[in-house]
Motif scaffolding. Structure first.
Motif, PDB file in Angstrom:
ATOM      1  N   ARG A 116       7.072  44.191 129.717  1.00  0.00           N
ATOM      2  CA  ARG A 116       8.468  44.339 129.307  1.00  0.00           C
ATOM      3  C   ARG A 116       9.324  43.303 130.046  1.00  0.00           C
ATOM      4  O   ARG A 116       8.958  42.860 131.116  1.00  0.00           O
ATOM      5  CB  ARG A 116       8.997  45.734 129.634  1.00  0.00           C
ATOM      6  CG  ARG A 116      10.424  45.961 129.162  1.00  0.00           C
ATOM      7  CD  ARG A 116      10.933  47.328 129.496  1.00  0.00           C
ATOM      8  NE  ARG A 116      10.332  48.364 128.653  1.00  0.00           N
ATOM      9  CZ  ARG A 116      10.699  49.647 128.690  1.00  0.00           C
ATOM     10  NH1 ARG A 116      11.660  50.037 129.524  1.00  0.00           N
ATOM     11  NH2 ARG A 116      10.129  50.538 127.907  1.00  0.00           N
ATOM     12  N   ASP A 140      14.655  45.866 120.363  1.00  0.00           N
ATOM     13  CA  ASP A 140      13.828  46.935 119.819  1.00  0.00           C
ATOM     14  C   ASP A 140      14.650  48.207 119.840  1.00  0.00           C
ATOM     15  O   ASP A 140      15.255  48.528 120.876  1.00  0.00           O
ATOM     16  CB  ASP A 140      12.609  47.054 120.747  1.00  0.00           C
ATOM     17  CG  ASP A 140      11.592  48.054 120.278  1.00  0.00           C
ATOM     18  OD1 ASP A 140      10.539  47.642 119.817  1.00  0.00           O
ATOM     19  OD2 ASP A 140      11.895  49.265 120.398  1.00  0.00           O
ATOM     20  N   LEU A 141      14.714  48.928 118.746  1.00  0.00           N
ATOM     21  CA  LEU A 141      15.585  50.099 118.648  1.00  0.00           C
ATOM     22  C   LEU A 141      15.165  51.200 119.619  1.00  0.00           C
ATOM     23  O   LEU A 141      16.003  51.912 120.188  1.00  0.00           O
ATOM     24  CB  LEU A 141      15.613  50.618 117.204  1.00  0.00           C
ATOM     25  CG  LEU A 141      16.784  51.546 116.849  1.00  0.00           C
ATOM     26  CD1 LEU A 141      18.123  50.928 117.195  1.00  0.00           C
ATOM     27  CD2 LEU A 141      16.730  51.918 115.369  1.00  0.00           C
ATOM     28  N   GLU A 142      13.854  51.349 119.834  1.00  0.00           N
ATOM     29  CA  GLU A 142      13.360  52.367 120.751  1.00  0.00           C
ATOM     30  C   GLU A 142      13.894  52.122 122.173  1.00  0.00           C
ATOM     31  O   GLU A 142      14.281  53.046 122.886  1.00  0.00           O
ATOM     32  CB  GLU A 142      11.830  52.314 120.785  1.00  0.00           C
ATOM     33  CG  GLU A 142      11.168  53.686 120.781  1.00  0.00           C
ATOM     34  CD  GLU A 142       9.667  53.534 120.586  1.00  0.00           C
ATOM     35  OE1 GLU A 142       8.928  53.723 121.563  1.00  0.00           O
ATOM     36  OE2 GLU A 142       9.256  53.152 119.464  1.00  0.00           O
ATOM     37  N   LEU A 143      13.911  50.848 122.565  1.00  0.00           N
ATOM     38  CA  LEU A 143      14.411  50.487 123.894  1.00  0.00           C
ATOM     39  C   LEU A 143      15.879  50.830 124.043  1.00  0.00           C
ATOM     40  O   LEU A 143      16.334  51.203 125.126  1.00  0.00           O
ATOM     41  CB  LEU A 143      14.224  48.981 124.119  1.00  0.00           C
ATOM     42  CG  LEU A 143      13.020  48.560 124.941  1.00  0.00           C
ATOM     43  CD1 LEU A 143      12.875  47.045 124.925  1.00  0.00           C
ATOM     44  CD2 LEU A 143      13.159  49.052 126.383  1.00  0.00           C
ATOM     45  N   GLY A 145      17.378  53.353 122.741  1.00  0.00           N
ATOM     46  CA  GLY A 145      17.404  54.787 123.033  1.00  0.00           C
ATOM     47  C   GLY A 145      17.037  55.063 124.484  1.00  0.00           C
ATOM     48  O   GLY A 145      17.737  55.810 125.182  1.00  0.00           O
ATOM     49  N   GLU A 146      15.968  54.445 124.938  1.00  0.00           N
ATOM     50  CA  GLU A 146      15.513  54.689 126.308  1.00  0.00           C
ATOM     51  C   GLU A 146      16.592  54.281 127.325  1.00  0.00           C
ATOM     52  O   GLU A 146      16.840  54.991 128.295  1.00  0.00           O
ATOM     53  CB  GLU A 146      14.228  53.883 126.561  1.00  0.00           C
ATOM     54  CG  GLU A 146      13.606  54.165 127.923  1.00  0.00           C
ATOM     55  CD  GLU A 146      12.436  53.235 128.246  1.00  0.00           C
ATOM     56  OE1 GLU A 146      11.729  52.807 127.304  1.00  0.00           O
ATOM     57  OE2 GLU A 146      12.254  52.916 129.437  1.00  0.00           O
ATOM     58  N   GLU A 149      19.471  56.618 128.083  1.00  0.00           N
ATOM     59  CA  GLU A 149      19.159  57.713 129.021  1.00  0.00           C
ATOM     60  C   GLU A 149      19.489  57.342 130.469  1.00  0.00           C
ATOM     61  O   GLU A 149      19.795  58.211 131.275  1.00  0.00           O
ATOM     62  CB  GLU A 149      17.682  58.091 128.924  1.00  0.00           C
ATOM     63  CG  GLU A 149      17.346  58.829 127.634  1.00  0.00           C
ATOM     64  CD  GLU A 149      15.846  58.995 127.464  1.00  0.00           C
ATOM     65  OE1 GLU A 149      15.128  59.077 128.490  1.00  0.00           O
ATOM     66  OE2 GLU A 149      15.391  59.001 126.308  1.00  0.00           O
ATOM     67  N   LYS A 175      11.062  38.545 121.087  1.00  0.00           N
ATOM     68  CA  LYS A 175      10.733  39.415 119.951  1.00  0.00           C
ATOM     69  C   LYS A 175       9.722  38.736 119.014  1.00  0.00           C
ATOM     70  O   LYS A 175       8.784  39.366 118.539  1.00  0.00           O
ATOM     71  CB  LYS A 175      11.997  39.769 119.170  1.00  0.00           C
ATOM     72  CG  LYS A 175      11.740  40.836 118.096  1.00  0.00           C
ATOM     73  CD  LYS A 175      13.008  41.250 117.396  1.00  0.00           C
ATOM     74  CE  LYS A 175      12.706  42.281 116.299  1.00  0.00           C
ATOM     75  NZ  LYS A 175      12.108  43.527 116.841  1.00  0.00           N
ATOM     76  N   PRO A 180       8.742  43.503 124.297  1.00  0.00           N
ATOM     77  CA  PRO A 180       9.933  44.345 124.323  1.00  0.00           C
ATOM     78  C   PRO A 180      10.845  43.837 125.431  1.00  0.00           C
ATOM     79  O   PRO A 180      10.381  43.563 126.534  1.00  0.00           O
ATOM     80  CB  PRO A 180       9.409  45.747 124.681  1.00  0.00           C
ATOM     81  CG  PRO A 180       7.923  45.629 124.798  1.00  0.00           C
ATOM     82  CD  PRO A 180       7.551  44.180 124.831  1.00  0.00           C
TER      83      PRO A 180
ATOM     84  N   ASP C  63      23.707  48.391 116.062  1.00  0.00           N
ATOM     85  CA  ASP C  63      22.880  49.456 116.649  1.00  0.00           C
ATOM     86  C   ASP C  63      22.374  49.100 118.055  1.00  0.00           C
ATOM     87  O   ASP C  63      21.554  49.821 118.615  1.00  0.00           O
ATOM     88  CB  ASP C  63      21.692  49.792 115.734  1.00  0.00           C
ATOM     89  CG  ASP C  63      20.744  48.610 115.550  1.00  0.00           C
ATOM     90  OD1 ASP C  63      20.990  47.533 116.145  1.00  0.00           O
ATOM     91  OD2 ASP C  63      19.752  48.755 114.823  1.00  0.00           O
ATOM     92  N   THR C  65      20.625  46.495 118.905  1.00  0.00           N
ATOM     93  CA  THR C  65      19.528  45.522 118.887  1.00  0.00           C
ATOM     94  C   THR C  65      20.109  44.119 118.698  1.00  0.00           C
ATOM     95  O   THR C  65      21.302  43.971 118.400  1.00  0.00           O
ATOM     96  CB  THR C  65      18.518  45.812 117.752  1.00  0.00           C
ATOM     97  OG1 THR C  65      19.217  45.716 116.517  1.00  0.00           O
ATOM     98  CG2 THR C  65      17.896  47.191 117.919  1.00  0.00           C
TER      99      THR C  65
END
Lengths: 252, 252, 252, 252
Positions: A116, A140-143, A145-146, A149, A175, A180, C63, C65
């Motif tokens: 990463r 990355d969309l998941e990142l 979200g993380e 947090e 990318k 990531p 979003d 990204t």
């Protein structure tokens, strides 16, 4: 001399390291964090990178010797998480240089099987920052979200549309190569070197990396800058006439 | 035309010569010293160097003829110490050109088995200089010590962090090739061509090289500039209104 | 990374398509038209183009990204007229980049057997536009005549002598390769993103292409900008002191 | 597209032609002379030269068509003296481009066995010119002497040290290839297109070439500009407030 010369000082075996990039930029936030981490973690320099895309200059060290303008990579080995920390004197002064140097960093990241990439910087708002905020962007969309947090803020209208230089390109070109990557930008005035903003970024980074790093030095540097700011405010109230240039002067 | 064209006018055998570099720059200090040495030592031009990294222009000579913008190398043979003196009309106008041209100078230095490099320049302080000072930087800690003996000052906060152009890169790139190199910067206002600062630099250089050079011409040029400065001061006291531009005007 | 990287996402068979180019520029007129057409025609992205001649940056999406600065080509298939629509984040920041990227677009145009090229942009007049006008220029005298029939104006003294960037070079370099090409420039203030000017350009384009495209979205955007302009005018009348910079500020 | 594309439209046999170069520059003096000669001598276009070192733009012709930014060479055959006249829309916008394009012109000059090169331009003095003067510079001392006979002035302190662009490089690079070359610079304000200065240059050129060229058109253009200047002077006397920008505005 090659376009980019990679001088490998040491070969280390690292376990899926994470890259931390902190090069000079707005408020010097990224560089302050990277240098603080190198110092506190006693990270080891493994690579020096020279390029004719850097400014044609040497920098004078405190002992009167000089070194050619360069970027550096430090390694940190630990049980929890290995790190590769990128920092340096300057960024490219040519447009294409930013692309080439980022590609070179990604080549090295591939050799080390990097898992990463975190890129660090400041986001200048043109006025003194009241409340420390760290803005984020990720490839990355998941990142995304993380990172939320950990308290990273993602705002529709900020960081102002674009992230310039290596901090941005490591996400974009990263990318295309499947890395990531996330960029953390500490809110900062843009006029002053900002160790307080650097602290805010480092706190979040420590959480994300599950690392503990002493912040005493950054704290002291921040207090010193506070005093500078106070003095500036007093001067303003005393209405000491200053030119606009001074007012906006970039103070180290 | 090649990127850098080296026209070798003459081939000389030199004994471990020392390179003196004095190209145009702040206060024209370096160039004044180099040109004065060439004149007084009757050094012989051996190399002309053309490049598309120089400004796209010709310079008009006093007799109405022109010459293409170039750099030059002069040789001086003596029993004590052979010299290669680098000077020229201009420095590169592109970023990478500074690197390439410096590399070419180092190639030539290698051919001539050069033992040491001195680069000369001015360090602008933005106000008239009260006391002549020569600041130094070197690519080797031992050289720092040696230079201190000749009165060169090494200050932690000066020369302001960086040395730009060929004067800096000969130290930085020179180190990568193993050349000991030192940069001597005469304190200067930055607004005027400064033969007085050039004298200060030359004095130290003569000591270091164990050379004797007549300074009459530099002395006269310095007196001429003193008169210019006096006139400027009088104008200031007489409060003749001048624009900031004039005040800061660069006077040759 | 290659100088220009063409990422082909999809291969489509098109019948003698027409190219529509709308990249960022004055008033963002060209880009507004291209994006509107892509949206309304549900055109499909077939090519992404990266280059180190683009600014070294990533752009942040809503979003959180990011995407690397790029140009894109969309395809639209229909019974009447197939289209290739070029748009993107930015144009080249280097001089030669404009030439190279245009040549790449022409290579792609040749592969697709393109029959004609329309390039779109704005022509800034430095004041608010009273009456919508579309100025034209073409790389072929016959095309000039044809465009006049659709209401395009050809003025001897406008568009001010030159058309800069891809919009101009597609005509100039296109001619060398035998592509008939026309440039449509909507009159615009140059200070504001101008969807009204985009509408004027799109109307003429629709006539020329014998296409029907709903303009509701552009209409709404135009109304929104009208309100911005009204507010600016009111502020001016109320003589709220503003700096020249604000006055000329570019409002998105 | 090649870096410099030479499109040869016609092959002519010329007898030791002389090159006349008049590209855009200060007061447009050189270009005015070149274009006037092409028109009056009915010279024939034989070469078009395209390059990515020219600005990335097309120029709009009066009939609404465009042409890619280019340089051109015209040929003139006569019993007295054959000519190759270089003119064009623009000069290179990159530093190295000036060198490359000049080299290409010299390649062509070699093919045509050129005997001498005249480069033409303006020398801006920042105020209205009272008395027409043509300054000179040459790459050969003999040429300096010859030009003095035609009334060309060679001043020690002018033309200000350097001649920039193709006009200068044809002398500098030309010398390296053995071409005798002279530059003629008409004194001009630098704020206005200056057909009067062009006349002064052309008169001397005609003498040197032993040519007769009607100057009616330049004369008329000069009178037109005189009227512009008169109007400017009146405005000044009437003390109509103008910004410095307008005052110095470049008027075609």
């Amino acid at each position: 001399m090659e376009e980019i010369e990679v001088h490998e000082l040491k070969k280390l075996k690292l376990k899926k390291p994470v890259v931390i990039e902190g090069l000079p930029g707005v408020g010097n936030v990224g560089k302050l964090v990277a240098e603080h981490m190198i110092q506190e973690l006693k990270a080891e320099k493994i690579i020096e990178l020279y390029s004719w895309h850097f400014p044609p200059q040497v920098l004078v060290n405190d002992d009167g010797t000089v070194h050619l303008c360069k970027n550096e990579i430090y390694a940190y080995k630990s049980k929890k998480q290995d790190l590769l920390i990128i920092t340096g004197d300057q960024q490219s002064v040519t447009n294409e240089g930013h692309y080439f140097i980022t590609e070179k960093f990604l080549d090295i990241a591939q050799q080390y099987d990097v898992s990463r990439i975190y890129t660090l910087g400041g986001y200048g708002i043109g006025q003194l920052v009241e409340k420390q905020v760290v803005l984020g962007a990720a490839n990355d969309l998941e990142l995304v979200g993380e990172m939320k947090e950990y308290g990273v803020e993602f705002r529709e209208e900020e960081p102002g549309g674009s992230i310039v230089g290596v901090s941005g390109l490591l996400l974009g070109l990263g990318k295309l190569r499947g890395f990531p990557a996330v960029c953390l930008l500490g809110l900062t005035s843009g006029y002053l070197v900002d160790p307080k903003s650097a602290q805010a970024v480092l706190k979040i980074l420590c959480q994300a990396l599950n690392l503990e790093i002493d912040m005493q030095d950054l704290e002291e540097h921040a207090e010193e800058m506070e005093r500078v700011v106070e003095r500036l405010k007093e001067m303003e109230q005393a209405q000491i006439p200053r030119t606009r240039d001074e007012e906006l002067g970039y103070i180290r």
